[in-house]
Design an enzyme around this catalytic site. Structure first.
Site, PDB file in Angstrom:
ATOM      1  N   PHE A  91      18.622  28.045  54.073  1.00 52.93           N
ATOM      2  CA  PHE A  91      19.915  27.517  54.555  1.00 52.93           C
ATOM      3  C   PHE A  91      20.849  28.679  54.881  1.00 52.93           C
ATOM      4  O   PHE A  91      21.130  29.521  54.033  1.00 52.93           O
ATOM      5  CB  PHE A  91      20.552  26.618  53.489  1.00 52.93           C
ATOM      6  CG  PHE A  91      21.895  26.072  53.907  1.00 52.93           C
ATOM      7  CD1 PHE A  91      21.980  25.031  54.818  1.00 52.93           C
ATOM      8  CD2 PHE A  91      23.075  26.620  53.405  1.00 52.93           C
ATOM      9  CE1 PHE A  91      23.215  24.536  55.227  1.00 52.93           C
ATOM     10  CE2 PHE A  91      24.315  26.125  53.798  1.00 52.93           C
ATOM     11  CZ  PHE A  91      24.382  25.081  54.709  1.00 52.93           C
ATOM     12  N   GLY A  92      21.332  28.706  56.120  1.00 56.21           N
ATOM     13  CA  GLY A  92      22.273  29.754  56.545  1.00 56.21           C
ATOM     14  C   GLY A  92      23.661  29.174  56.754  1.00 56.21           C
ATOM     15  O   GLY A  92      23.809  28.129  57.391  1.00 56.21           O
ATOM     16  N   TYR A  93      24.666  29.870  56.245  1.00 58.97           N
ATOM     17  CA  TYR A  93      26.052  29.393  56.394  1.00 58.97           C
ATOM     18  C   TYR A  93      26.967  30.487  56.925  1.00 58.97           C
ATOM     19  O   TYR A  93      28.170  30.267  57.111  1.00 58.97           O
ATOM     20  CB  TYR A  93      26.584  28.881  55.039  1.00 58.97           C
ATOM     21  CG  TYR A  93      26.615  29.966  53.986  1.00 58.97           C
ATOM     22  CD1 TYR A  93      25.466  30.279  53.252  1.00 58.97           C
ATOM     23  CD2 TYR A  93      27.763  30.700  53.741  1.00 58.97           C
ATOM     24  CE1 TYR A  93      25.474  31.302  52.314  1.00 58.97           C
ATOM     25  CE2 TYR A  93      27.779  31.716  52.800  1.00 58.97           C
ATOM     26  CZ  TYR A  93      26.626  32.010  52.091  1.00 58.97           C
ATOM     27  OH  TYR A  93      26.643  33.030  51.174  1.00 58.97           O
ATOM     28  N   GLY A  94      26.412  31.684  57.153  1.00 59.09           N
ATOM     29  CA  GLY A  94      27.206  32.807  57.662  1.00 59.09           C
ATOM     30  C   GLY A  94      26.526  33.365  58.896  1.00 59.09           C
ATOM     31  O   GLY A  94      26.208  32.617  59.835  1.00 59.09           O
ATOM     32  N   SER A  95      26.253  34.654  58.868  1.00 63.55           N
ATOM     33  CA  SER A  95      25.664  35.288  60.057  1.00 63.55           C
ATOM     34  C   SER A  95      24.303  34.697  60.407  1.00 63.55           C
ATOM     35  O   SER A  95      23.870  34.760  61.560  1.00 63.55           O
ATOM     36  CB  SER A  95      25.542  36.794  59.853  1.00 63.55           C
ATOM     37  OG  SER A  95      24.750  37.067  58.714  1.00 63.55           O
ATOM     38  N   GLU A 132      21.026  41.761  52.885  1.00 63.29           N
ATOM     39  CA  GLU A 132      22.105  41.180  52.081  1.00 63.29           C
ATOM     40  C   GLU A 132      22.160  41.788  50.690  1.00 63.29           C
ATOM     41  O   GLU A 132      22.446  41.102  49.708  1.00 63.29           O
ATOM     42  CB  GLU A 132      21.923  39.655  52.006  1.00 63.29           C
ATOM     43  CG  GLU A 132      21.785  38.983  53.352  1.00 63.29           C
ATOM     44  CD  GLU A 132      22.914  39.289  54.344  1.00 63.29           C
ATOM     45  OE1 GLU A 132      23.986  39.762  53.898  1.00 63.29           O
ATOM     46  OE2 GLU A 132      22.729  39.102  55.545  1.00 63.29           O
TER      47      GLU A 132
HETATM   48  C1  BEZ Z   1      24.016  33.191  55.624  1.00 63.05           C
HETATM   49  O1  BEZ Z   1      24.275  33.210  56.799  1.00 63.05           O
HETATM   50  O2  BEZ Z   1      23.544  32.210  55.084  1.00 63.05           O
HETATM   51  C2  BEZ Z   1      24.270  34.344  54.790  1.00 63.05           C
HETATM   52  C3  BEZ Z   1      25.522  34.560  54.351  1.00 63.05           C
HETATM   53  C4  BEZ Z   1      25.760  35.637  53.560  1.00 63.05           C
HETATM   54  C5  BEZ Z   1      24.726  36.471  53.216  1.00 63.05           C
HETATM   55  C6  BEZ Z   1      23.470  36.200  53.656  1.00 63.05           C
HETATM   56  C7  BEZ Z   1      23.217  35.133  54.442  1.00 63.05           C
END
Ligand code: BEZ
Length: 180
Positions: free
Chosen positions: A6-10, A85
């Site tokens: 699951f991605g929530y950022g980049s 990360e």
């Molecule tokens: C992400 O996009 O899920 C993510 C956010 C922060 C760190 C690593 C991945």
């Protein structure tokens, strides 16, 4: 076994990983916040930027993108993401709901916990916006990270007041700087 990430950022707009499928998904009980320091991507050790992490919040949910990773490349994918990360994030397993079908599954997510060395925590919106506006690192400007995230969330038709209010504040700061 294949595995959902699951991605929530980049990861939403720049996954840079091999995947078989992707689907918009939501995790309940978490909110996305620009509370994690970035010393290695969107800031520098002496001037960290701010990037997102997930914070426990029973009244909230967070929209993102789920990626299905083939079992053959799961280990390699984790090695790659663990390195990318490394600034305070840990892998967790969460329950996700796919937004198209309503089906549920578990997914792995990278979360920077509140006790990690790079955690910055909450601050007034104007201060967070100002830090994002000023910061830049090896992966580019912190403002670009925020604007890419806001665009990606709009494309997903996702609600996120924290992100959209920060976007407006940072664009206002940029506009003021451009005004003679
Ligand atoms: C992400 O996009 O899920 C993510 C956010 C922060 C760190 C690593 C991945």
């Amino acid at each position: 076994m294949h595995l959902w990430l699951f991605g929530y950022g980049s990861l939403i707009w720049r996954p840079d990983i091999e995947f078989i499928d992707r689907r918009p998904a939501r995790v309940a009980g978490w909110s996305r916040r620009f509370w994690q320091g970035s010393h290695d991507h969107r800031g520098l050790p002496e001037a960290p930027g701010r990037v997102v992490t997930l914070i426990r919040d029973d009244s909230a949910s967070c929209d993102g993108m789920a990626y299905l990773v083939d079992r053959e490349v799961v280990e390699e994918t984790f090695s790659q993401l663990d390195y990318r990360e490394k600034n305070g994030y840990e892998r967790h397993t969460v329950h996700m709901e796919f937004r198209d079908s309503g089906h549920r599954d578990t997914g792995v997510v990278y979360i920077a916990p509140v006790n990690n060395f790079a955690y910055l925590g909450p601050a007034p919106l104007a201060d967070i916006a100002s830090q994002i506006y000023r910061s830049s690192g090896p992966s580019g400007s912190n403002m670009e990270y925020l604007l890419e995230l806001a665009d990606a969330l709009r494309a997903l038709e996702a609600e996120d007041a924290h992100v959209f209010e920060l976007e407006a504040a940072v664009l206002e700061a940029a506009g003021k700087e451009l005004t003679p």
